[in-house]
Motif scaffolding. Structure first.
Motif, PDB file in Angstrom:
ATOM      1  N   LEU A  24       0.848  -1.195   0.000  1.00 24.63           N
ATOM      2  CA  LEU A  24       0.000   0.000   0.000  1.00 24.63           C
ATOM      3  C   LEU A  24       0.881   1.243   0.000  1.00 24.63           C
ATOM      4  O   LEU A  24       1.830   1.352   0.780  1.00 24.63           O
ATOM      5  N   PHE A  25       0.566   2.179  -0.896  1.00 25.41           N
ATOM      6  CA  PHE A  25       1.335   3.424  -1.021  1.00 25.41           C
ATOM      7  C   PHE A  25       0.389   4.600  -0.813  1.00 25.41           C
ATOM      8  O   PHE A  25      -0.786   4.525  -1.178  1.00 25.41           O
ATOM      9  N   VAL A  26       0.935   5.687  -0.239  1.00 25.12           N
ATOM     10  CA  VAL A  26       0.143   6.910  -0.090  1.00 25.12           C
ATOM     11  C   VAL A  26       0.931   8.041  -0.725  1.00 25.12           C
ATOM     12  O   VAL A  26       2.105   8.257  -0.391  1.00 25.12           O
ATOM     13  N   LEU A  27       0.297   8.749  -1.663  1.00 25.55           N
ATOM     14  CA  LEU A  27       0.933   9.905  -2.310  1.00 25.55           C
ATOM     15  C   LEU A  27       0.422  11.181  -1.650  1.00 25.55           C
ATOM     16  O   LEU A  27      -0.797  11.387  -1.558  1.00 25.55           O
ATOM     17  N   THR A  28       1.362  12.005  -1.183  1.00 30.31           N
ATOM     18  CA  THR A  28       0.990  13.311  -0.610  1.00 30.31           C
ATOM     19  C   THR A  28       1.829  14.381  -1.312  1.00 30.31           C
ATOM     20  O   THR A  28       2.788  14.063  -2.011  1.00 30.31           O
ATOM     21  N   ILE A  50       3.661   2.894   2.501  1.00 31.72           N
ATOM     22  CA  ILE A  50       4.865   3.641   2.120  1.00 31.72           C
ATOM     23  C   ILE A  50       4.409   4.987   1.559  1.00 31.72           C
ATOM     24  O   ILE A  50       3.584   5.040   0.637  1.00 31.72           O
ATOM     25  N   TYR A  51       4.933   6.062   2.146  1.00 31.87           N
ATOM     26  CA  TYR A  51       4.527   7.404   1.729  1.00 31.87           C
ATOM     27  C   TYR A  51       5.471   7.938   0.661  1.00 31.87           C
ATOM     28  O   TYR A  51       6.688   7.813   0.770  1.00 31.87           O
ATOM     29  N   TRP A  70       6.764   7.036 -10.317  1.00 30.07           N
ATOM     30  CA  TRP A  70       6.976   5.683 -10.885  1.00 30.07           C
ATOM     31  C   TRP A  70       8.228   5.042 -10.274  1.00 30.07           C
ATOM     32  O   TRP A  70       8.232   3.866  -9.921  1.00 30.07           O
ATOM     33  N   THR A  71       9.309   5.861 -10.170  1.00 37.68           N
ATOM     34  CA  THR A  71      10.576   5.335  -9.654  1.00 37.68           C
ATOM     35  C   THR A  71      10.406   4.867  -8.214  1.00 37.68           C
ATOM     36  O   THR A  71      10.838   3.762  -7.844  1.00 37.68           O
ATOM     37  N   LYS A  72       9.779   5.709  -7.402  1.00 42.63           N
ATOM     38  CA  LYS A  72       9.575   5.343  -5.987  1.00 42.63           C
ATOM     39  C   LYS A  72       8.732   4.076  -5.874  1.00 42.63           C
ATOM     40  O   LYS A  72       9.018   3.189  -5.054  1.00 42.63           O
ATOM     41  N   LEU A  73       7.675   3.993  -6.683  1.00 43.98           N
ATOM     42  CA  LEU A  73       6.833   2.783  -6.637  1.00 43.98           C
ATOM     43  C   LEU A  73       7.687   1.560  -6.948  1.00 43.98           C
ATOM     44  O   LEU A  73       7.642   0.552  -6.238  1.00 43.98           O
ATOM     45  N   GLY A  74       8.488   1.687  -8.014  1.00 41.52           N
ATOM     46  CA  GLY A  74       9.351   0.562  -8.427  1.00 41.52           C
ATOM     47  C   GLY A  74      10.358   0.198  -7.352  1.00 41.52           C
ATOM     48  O   GLY A  74      10.488  -0.974  -6.968  1.00 41.52           O
ATOM     49  N   GLU A  75      11.063   1.217  -6.840  1.00 39.60           N
ATOM     50  CA  GLU A  75      12.107   0.972  -5.826  1.00 39.60           C
ATOM     51  C   GLU A  75      11.542   0.335  -4.562  1.00 39.60           C
ATOM     52  O   GLU A  75      12.208  -0.440  -3.896  1.00 39.60           O
ATOM     53  N   CYS A  76      10.305   0.712  -4.236  1.00 35.41           N
ATOM     54  CA  CYS A  76       9.727   0.223  -2.966  1.00 35.41           C
ATOM     55  C   CYS A  76       8.904  -1.045  -3.174  1.00 35.41           C
ATOM     56  O   CYS A  76       8.098  -1.422  -2.321  1.00 35.41           O
ATOM     57  N   LEU A  83      -1.669  -0.948  -4.235  1.00 35.33           N
ATOM     58  CA  LEU A  83      -2.748   0.053  -4.183  1.00 35.33           C
ATOM     59  C   LEU A  83      -2.145   1.403  -3.823  1.00 35.33           C
ATOM     60  O   LEU A  83      -1.287   1.488  -2.939  1.00 35.33           O
ATOM     61  N   LEU A  84      -2.594   2.450  -4.518  1.00 35.70           N
ATOM     62  CA  LEU A  84      -2.111   3.801  -4.233  1.00 35.70           C
ATOM     63  C   LEU A  84      -3.261   4.650  -3.716  1.00 35.70           C
ATOM     64  O   LEU A  84      -4.341   4.664  -4.311  1.00 35.70           O
TER      65      LEU A  84
END
Ligand code: GLY
Length: 347
Positions: A24-28, A50-51, A70-76, A83-84
């Protein structure tokens, strides 16, 4: 599904549970990370989230920022089953929605809009994207969020300019729906002591109008163009202010765009003059005047020719024959458009 929340923790928990996922990712953005993240941080299902945080202004709605997400999603370790959650205003929900729609050919996302503008417009209806080559929302896709969670308590945290900005889209929804809704909107006090409980209910009504239209025409082939009322002129006015180095919040440009396009509605398709005058009075009182000269009409016209809504060689408007009587695909001559700008400047 659009959820009007009275308990954000419960709504987020239920919504996340409905979307099966691995990570699970949260974009702020830098602002919502400080001000809004604390509202959801205690939610148990977000313990391991992961924020990812991006810059806070529309200037950050770029390909570089998208690549960063995209990079952060991939790296993490995001997979196609991740889910974002987008927590922010229209910039975050548009860019985050696009990042989710394209990462590994698409992952699910949930929007939690934090401004009035994103609650009643940007976060709802599946338009996602970024600015490109100086053009707003030039690159993007239609792909709806799994859920949009509206916490109307957040309205109390907004300054008056942000309330006015979002309210312009509500006024647009009133104009394209019915006289009762429109009349309530132009009577409501948005600049004095705001009745937040009532405003929260009005947000519910406003979003329902948009949802109904989007459901009928998700890809803007026809009736969804109703939602473009005020935006053909509005986008050009917004671009001009940006060019002047005095950017305005989107809703201010939309409000001035509504003046322009209601005037055009009167002259071209018989919109009642009294209702146009009442709306114009409301806009001038709450949004002030836009400063520009007739020397700038050509520039405005040029901006209008780049509008996504155009078809070869014509500038496309949505006009109204009456409140709720929507006339899509209307065209106007250059002379009519310049006359419309005269009306905006001089009344
Ligand atoms: N903002 C207009 C639409 O969603 O169609």
């Amino acid at each position: 599904m659009v959820i009007i929340s009275t308990d954000i923790h419960k709504c987020v928990t239920e919504s996340v549970a409905r979307c099966e996922h691995d990570r699970l990712f949260v974009l702020t953005d830098e602002t919502t990370d400080k001000l809004c993240r604390p509202l959801i941080e205690g939610v148990e299902c977000l313990q391991d989230a992961i924020y990812i945080t991006i810059g806070a202004t529309d200037a950050c709605k770029t390909l570089d920022t998208l690549a960063y997400v995209w990079t952060k999603l991939g790296e993490c370790g995001a997979t196609r089953h991740s889910l974002l959650i987008n927590l922010g205003g229209g910039m975050v929900t548009d860019l985050g929605g696009f990042a989710a729609s394209t990462f590994k050919r698409g992952i699910k996302y949930i929007n939690i809009p934090t401004t009035l503008l994103s609650m009643v417009d940007a976060a709802v209806g599946g338009k996602t994207g970024i600015n490109f080559n100086g053009l707003k929302n030039e690159i993007g896709v239609f792909n709806a969020a799994q859920d949009v969670i509206l916490d109307t308590e957040l309205l109390r945290t907004l300054d008056s300019r942000n309330i006015c900005s979002g309210y312009a889209e509500m006024l647009k929804h009133g104009l394209i729906s019915n006289t009762e809704n429109w009349a309530e909107l132009i009577r409501f006090d948005i600049s004095g002591k705001i009745d937040y409980a009532r405003l929260g209910q009005m947000v519910g009504t406003s979003v329902a109008i948009k949802e109904r239209i989007v459901e009928e025409d998700p890809f803007e082939k026809g009736i969804r163009k109703a939602l473009n009322l005020g935006h053909t002129a509005g986008h050009a006015l917004e671009s001009l202010m940006l060019k002047h180095g005095t950017p305005v919040l989107h809703g201010y440009a939309v409000a001035w765009g509504l003046i322009c396009e209601l005037y055009l509605s009167c002259t071209k398709v018989g919109f009642p003059t009294d209702k146009m005058r009442q709306t114009v009075r409301f806009v001038r009182e709450h949004y002030g005047e836009m400063e520009f000269t007739c020397e700038e009409y050509e520039t405005l016209y040029e901006f209008m020719t780049h509008d996504k809504k155009n078809t070869a060689g014509t500038i496309n408007f949505t006009l109204l024959g009456e409140i709720g009587d929507i006339r899509i695909n209307q065209i106007a001559t250059k002379e009519e458009i310049f006359d419309m700008f005269d009306f905006l400047r001089e009344g």
